[in-house]
Design an enzyme around this catalytic site. Structure first.
Site: not given
Ligand code: IMP
Length: 214
Positions: A73, A159
């Site tokens: 995460d 990204f």
């Protein structure tokens, strides 16, 4: 003869999966990352911390598949925004997650707060990586990188927030610009690079047979 470790990978994000593969290759650990089965239930990221969410995703996948699983995460913390977006990084601009809109929102909020100088736009990326096994063993690691948010997008690599994140340890280029030159240039400094290199080192001590060339 070396033998590859096998993990089901919790993330369905192809950019994250590619980066994790590249990082393991760079450190010479043979890891076969099996894509998450299409029928595996979505795991809502309901924990208040990155560690909690990474463990939630990996444990649920272990329970569903009966195999070892890996999850991560990641959060972006912008100081002038009180640490936001933080655990809400993927959904900062609302549902469904939209990377362009998320970046636009960070830029708009910093502009509204009149934060123009790099030192007023300080931020960090944090990644927590988790590897969990069916017998209950778990390894977790954390990687972080300090930087600041550029006023406009630069660079075509990477990204997400990469085009606006400038790591302090580089030469003023964004992750988007560094990754466009070579993915390894981003991984050498990045939150994900650091979390997964440490995970790889821990895995090497437990499973030396997975070291390439052994
Ligand atoms: P999550 O870890 O899936 O919750 O996603 C975190 C959010 O941060 C997503 O919007 C990603 O696009 C973004 N993100 C995660 N890792 C990176 C990175 O390495 N660079 C830029 N953005 C990232």
């Amino acid at each position: 003869m070396s033998s590859a470790l096998r993990f089901v990978l919790a993330t369905g994000n192809p950019d994250k999966a590619r980066e994790i593969r590249e990082i393991f290759d760079d450190v010479g650990l043979q890891v076969r990352l099996i894509p998450r089965p299409a029928d595996a239930p979505e795991v809502p990221e309901t924990a208040p911390t990155l560690l909690g969410n990474a463990l939630l995703k990996a444990r649920k996948l272990v329970a569903f598949t009966g195999l070892a699983a890996m999850a991560e995460d990641t959060g972006l913390e912008v100081e002038a925004l009180g640490g936001a977006p933080g655990v809400l990084t993927a959904r900062f601009a609302g549902e469904p997650p939209d990377e362009q809109a998320n970046v636009d929102k960070v830029l708009a909020e910093l502009a509204r707060a009149r934060r123009r100088k790099p030192e007023e736009r300080r931020a960090r990326f944090v990644t927590v990586a988790a590897a969990c096994w069916p017998d209950g063993r778990e390894i977790t690691t954390e990687g972080r990188v300090e930087g600041w948010i550029a006023e406009e997008r630069r660079g075509t690599g990477g990204f997400g927030y990469d085009p606006v994140f400038v790591p302090l340890e580089a030469d003023g280029r964004t992750f988007g610009e560094l990754a466009a030159v070579s993915p390894a240039a981003k991984h050498a400094l990045s939150h994900r690079g650091r979390a997964f290199v440490e995970l790889a080192e821990r895995l090497k001590t437990v499973f030396p047979s997975a070291i390439m060339g052994k």
